[in-house]
Enzyme design. Structure first.
Site, PDB file in Angstrom:
ATOM      1  N   ASN A  11       0.727  -1.137  -0.074  1.00  0.00           N
ATOM      2  CA  ASN A  11       0.114  -0.018  -0.122  1.00  0.00           C
ATOM      3  C   ASN A  11       0.858   1.205  -0.123  1.00  0.00           C
ATOM      4  OD1 ASN A  11      -1.832   1.963   0.290  1.00  0.00           O
ATOM      5  ND2 ASN A  11      -2.294   1.412   2.568  1.00  0.00           N
ATOM      6  N   LYS A  18       0.092   4.216  -0.242  1.00  0.00           N
ATOM      7  CA  LYS A  18      -0.580   5.312   0.246  1.00  0.00           C
ATOM      8  C   LYS A  18      -0.241   6.454  -0.641  1.00  0.00           C
ATOM      9  CE  LYS A  18       0.419   3.557   4.564  1.00  0.00           C
ATOM     10  NZ  LYS A  18       0.009   3.627   6.139  1.00  0.00           N
ATOM     11  N   HIS A  65      -9.580   1.194   4.848  1.00  0.00           N
ATOM     12  CA  HIS A  65      -8.153   1.272   5.446  1.00  0.00           C
ATOM     13  C   HIS A  65      -8.400   1.930   6.644  1.00  0.00           C
ATOM     14  CE1 HIS A  65      -4.190   2.584   6.296  1.00  0.00           C
ATOM     15  NE2 HIS A  65      -3.768   1.425   5.906  1.00  0.00           N
ATOM     16  N   GLU A  67      -6.854   4.559   7.745  1.00  0.00           N
ATOM     17  CA  GLU A  67      -6.571   5.919   7.379  1.00  0.00           C
ATOM     18  C   GLU A  67      -7.944   6.587   6.922  1.00  0.00           C
ATOM     19  OE1 GLU A  67      -2.953   5.662   5.272  1.00  0.00           O
ATOM     20  OE2 GLU A  67      -1.850   5.205   7.285  1.00  0.00           O
ATOM     21  N   GLU A 113      -5.305  -5.081  10.361  1.00  0.00           N
ATOM     22  CA  GLU A 113      -4.474  -4.038  10.665  1.00  0.00           C
ATOM     23  C   GLU A 113      -4.946  -3.601  12.007  1.00  0.00           C
ATOM     24  OE1 GLU A 113      -2.460  -2.994   6.754  1.00  0.00           O
ATOM     25  OE2 GLU A 113      -4.133  -1.658   7.075  1.00  0.00           O
ATOM     26  N   GLY A 159       2.238   2.252  10.645  1.00  0.00           N
ATOM     27  CA  GLY A 159       3.172   3.384  10.495  1.00  0.00           C
ATOM     28  C   GLY A 159       4.026   3.657  11.860  1.00  0.00           C
ATOM     29  N   SER A 182       3.439  -2.308  10.331  1.00  0.00           N
ATOM     30  CA  SER A 182       4.799  -2.268  10.406  1.00  0.00           C
ATOM     31  C   SER A 182       5.318  -3.787  10.215  1.00  0.00           C
ATOM     32  CB  SER A 182       5.075  -1.722  11.857  1.00  0.00           C
ATOM     33  OG  SER A 182       4.662  -0.511  11.964  1.00  0.00           O
TER      34      SER A 182
END
Ligand code: PEP
Length: 248
Positions: free
Chosen positions: A9, A11, A94, A96, A166, A172, A212
């Site tokens: 991904n 991003k 996701h 985010e 996730e 991250g 991560s």
């Protein structure tokens, strides 16, 4: 047996020219991968990298997809548009998107259904925040997220799609879930699929870990029986790093 799928991904990283360089470097490094390999660049890069991926084992993914066929949805992209560009996978829900763009379980479900209807495999993301984990809410939360995301999706489609577990606190941050934590929560997600659809569907659906994941921890995470691959953010932006995860 479930074939693992490892997806990058990117991003909001990589211009079209940078994307072309990255996939060109990646192709020889992952050509013998035993898992499915997917890259999910920004929409703007899809047309640039597609011809380079032609004839390789790397599939193209998008980072989102809208549920409507067409119309007044400024800034959105439909499943049919992605399909025409040769997109095989689309990330939906996701964290985010949920956190910054108002994504809800209902819109995640609509996006997943639209992707499936167009022949695109959704990668449906679920996962808890740190406070939810600390309060013991993880299992109930991921079960609810999966149940709502899969609403009205038939078993035959659930068997084709991918779920990404996730934990938000691991995305991250450099903090990876332990292999036991990841395996346990993925088992909970698989149990939710089992109670909705039965054993055959639960054993077929692929459930990735994301958060991560990198060259240093991919082997141990991938050694766990429930973990069917990874959704990789930071470590997918350099060909050498991503190829080490893919060749775990
Ligand atoms: C992600 O964005 O899905 C992700 C897992 O990011 P990272 O690998 O950087 O934690």
């Amino acid at each position: 047996m479930r074939k693992p799928v490892i997806a990058g991904n990117w991003k909001m990283n990589m211009s079209p020219n940078e994307a072309k360089i990255l996939v060109t470097e990646l192709i020889p490094l992952v050509k013998d991968a035993k898992c499915e390999v997917v890259v999910c660049p920004p929409y703007i890069d899809l047309a640039a990298v597609k011809p380079i991926l032609e004839g390789t084992n790397i599939k193209l993914g998008a980072q989102n997809v809208h549920w409507a066929e067409k119309g007044a949805f400024t800034g959105e992209v439909s499943a049919a548009m992605l399909k025409e560009l040769g997109v095989s996978y689309a990330i939906v829900g996701h964290s985010e998107r949920r956190q910054y763009f108002g994504e809800t379980d209902e819109t995640v479900n609509k996006r997943a259904r639209a992707a499936l209807a167009a022949g695109i495999i959704p990668i449906v993301c679920v996962g808890e925040s740190l406070s939810q984990r600390e309060n013991g809410e993880t299992d109930a939360l991921v079960t609810a997220q999966v149940t709502l995301a899969l609403d009205s999706i038939p078993a035959s489609d659930v068997e084709r799609l991918v779920i990404a577990y996730e934990p938000i606190w691991a995305i991250g941050t450099g903090k990876t879930a332990t292999k036991e934590q990841a395996n346990e929560t993925i088992a909970v997600i698989r149990a939710a699929v089992r109670s909705l659809y039965g054993e055959a569907t639960a054993s077929a659906v692929r459930i990735q870990y994301g958060g991560s994941m990198n060259a240093a921890n991919a082997t141990e995470l991938m050694s766990m029986g429930e973990i069917d691959g990874g959704l990789i953010g930071g470590a997918s932006l350099k060909a050498a790093d991503f190829s080490k995860v893919v060749n775990y």
